[in-house]
Enzyme design. Structure first.
Site, mmCIF file in Angstrom:
data_model
loop_
_atom_site.group_PDB
_atom_site.id
_atom_site.type_symbol
_atom_site.label_atom_id
_atom_site.label_comp_id
_atom_site.label_asym_id
_atom_site.label_seq_id
_atom_site.Cartn_x
_atom_site.Cartn_y
_atom_site.Cartn_z
ATOM 1 N N ARG A 240 0.851 -1.181 0.000
ATOM 2 C CA ARG A 240 0.000 0.000 0.000
ATOM 3 C C ARG A 240 0.884 1.227 0.000
ATOM 4 O O ARG A 240 1.992 1.192 0.566
ATOM 5 C CB ARG A 240 -0.867 0.064 1.277
ATOM 6 C CG ARG A 240 -2.178 -0.681 1.216
ATOM 7 C CD ARG A 240 -3.194 -0.010 0.289
ATOM 8 N NE ARG A 240 -4.448 -0.733 0.235
ATOM 9 C CZ ARG A 240 -4.717 -1.780 -0.537
ATOM 10 N NH1 ARG A 240 -3.796 -2.239 -1.369
ATOM 11 N NH2 ARG A 240 -5.898 -2.347 -0.518
ATOM 12 N N GLU A 269 -1.891 8.054 -3.964
ATOM 13 C CA GLU A 269 -2.239 7.679 -5.336
ATOM 14 C C GLU A 269 -3.703 8.043 -5.640
ATOM 15 O O GLU A 269 -4.526 8.061 -4.711
ATOM 16 C CB GLU A 269 -1.993 6.168 -5.550
ATOM 17 C CG GLU A 269 -2.858 5.271 -4.693
ATOM 18 C CD GLU A 269 -2.485 3.787 -4.861
ATOM 19 O OE1 GLU A 269 -1.299 3.445 -4.752
ATOM 20 O OE2 GLU A 269 -3.405 2.995 -5.087
ATOM 21 N N HIS A 287 -0.928 0.489 -9.549
ATOM 22 C CA HIS A 287 -1.712 -0.346 -8.633
ATOM 23 C C HIS A 287 -2.476 -1.443 -9.400
ATOM 24 O O HIS A 287 -3.717 -1.485 -9.391
ATOM 25 C CB HIS A 287 -2.680 0.518 -7.809
ATOM 26 C CG HIS A 287 -3.110 -0.136 -6.530
ATOM 27 N ND1 HIS A 287 -3.384 0.572 -5.371
ATOM 28 C CD2 HIS A 287 -3.330 -1.438 -6.216
ATOM 29 C CE1 HIS A 287 -3.753 -0.266 -4.409
ATOM 30 N NE2 HIS A 287 -3.729 -1.488 -4.906
ATOM 31 N N ILE A 288 -1.692 -2.301 -10.049
ATOM 32 C CA ILE A 288 -2.305 -3.322 -10.912
ATOM 33 C C ILE A 288 -1.909 -4.745 -10.513
ATOM 34 O O ILE A 288 -2.073 -5.682 -11.301
ATOM 35 C CB ILE A 288 -1.934 -3.108 -12.402
ATOM 36 C CG1 ILE A 288 -0.404 -3.077 -12.594
ATOM 37 C CG2 ILE A 288 -2.582 -1.843 -12.951
ATOM 38 C CD1 ILE A 288 0.035 -3.169 -14.056
#
Ligand code: GLV
Length: 329
Positions: A240, A269, A287-288
């Site tokens: 995170r 983000e 963030h994938i």
């Protein structure tokens, strides 16, 4: 009897929204509008349940504006967007999507580690920019994966998946640090040894972060921790934003205090610290880590199943809290 009213807070697979419509009165968001907290609260004023995707904050203020809300089903394994204490106090159930994304996310963590250590995006940018005019012996020389030491901070299911890949697939020596030590059987399966965080940072060639975000894990890696790492080491964050102090990391990368970093998550983000955008030795992805079609479908279906089971009186499948008394719709 009228059906429970559900809000699907972000766009998800249309056929899974249709599945929800078989059970509920659904308000969806097919255009994927990013609502402000006030807009979200206004939409939740008359809803019994919500499917969130991890970016909608569910806190006491929102719960006060949503008096009918009984369940928030997160389409994510992490649920730091939930104020779990406030939800439990208000009698609101929370659920997440564990297990279905473990292997996919571990694959990605390993892919990011390899891309970072072997400087894949940096060298691709060089090639695309037309800068490749001759081969040279040290061009984009990176660091080895096989036979090196992998340090995993956060040894939950995804951390274990990364450890297994490293140990069994690449012959890495694996050390880990976690709030609690794994069982001897699990350590043997992952071929992983428990060490202190300091020892891990001093000895690992590649450090992968997979801890959940909490107040206690905020800036697990800051300037002091980066200073402990080897100058040849790489740092991977698939956990995170906020687990790493991104400003301190950008300085360490620019000054060569560590060799490289791979980041899938960022503080604040989708904004990214501007200094990270200008240092070359970092691989950046938006963030994938769980983004394969089968896994994203499994996550959306599990979030939907939680809503269906909960309102069907069977209880949530993957709860994150246990409210003593539920709210009544
Ligand atoms: C993604 O970040 C998740 O928590 O599932």
């Amino acid at each position: 009897m009228s059906q429970p009213r559900i809000l699907v807070a972000r766009a998800i697979f249309p056929d899974i929204v249709d599945r929800l419509r078989e059970h509920f009165d659904v308000e969806a968001n097919p255009d994927d509008v990013i609502w402000t907290p006030q807009e979200l609260a206004a939409r939740l004023a008359d809803k019994d349940g919500v499917l969130t995707t991890g970016s909608q904050r569910i806190d006491a203020t929102l719960l006060a504006a949503a008096p009918r809300l009984q369940i928030c089903a997160n389409m994510a394994v992490g649920y730091n967007n939930f104020d779990v204490q406030a939800m439990t106090a208000a009698g609101v159930q929370g659920t997440n999507t564990p297990d279905v994304l473990t292997e996919t996310t571990a694959d990605f963590g390993f892919a990011l580690l390899m891309a970072t250590a072997r400087r894949m995006t940096e060298s691709e940018h060089y090639l695309r920019a037309g800068q490749w005019t001759k081969w040279s012996y040290d061009m984009f020389a990176g660091s080895d994966i096989h036979g090196s030491t992998l340090g995993v901070i956060g040894m939950g299911r995804i951390g274990q998946g990364i450890a297994r890949r490293g140990a069994h697939g690449f012959g890495m020596k694996v050390v880990y640090h976690n709030r609690s030590r794994l069982s001897a059987e699990m350590e043997a399966e992952c071929k992983a040894s428990y060490v202190s965080k300091e020892e891990l940072l001093r000895n690992a060639d590649h450090v992968v972060l997979v801890v959940p975000y909490t107040a206690a894990s905020h800036h697990t890696i800051g300037a002091a921790e980066l200073a402990l790492m080897k100058p040849t080491a790489t740092l991977i964050n698939i956990a995170r934003g906020g687990i790493v102090d991104d400003a301190a990391l950008a300085v360490a990368l620019r000054e060569g205090r560590i060799a490289a970093a791979g980041l899938d998550v960022f503080e604040g983000e989708p904004s990214v610290h501007p200094d990270l955008l200008t240092v070359p030795n970092v691989v950046l992805t938006p963030h994938i880590a769980s983004a394969t079609v089968p896994t994203r479908r499994a996550m959306a279906n599990l979030a939907a199943d939680n809503l269906i089971a909960f309102f069907g009186g069977r209880g949530p499948l993957t709860p994150v809290n246990t409210p003593a008394v539920g709210r009544r719709g």
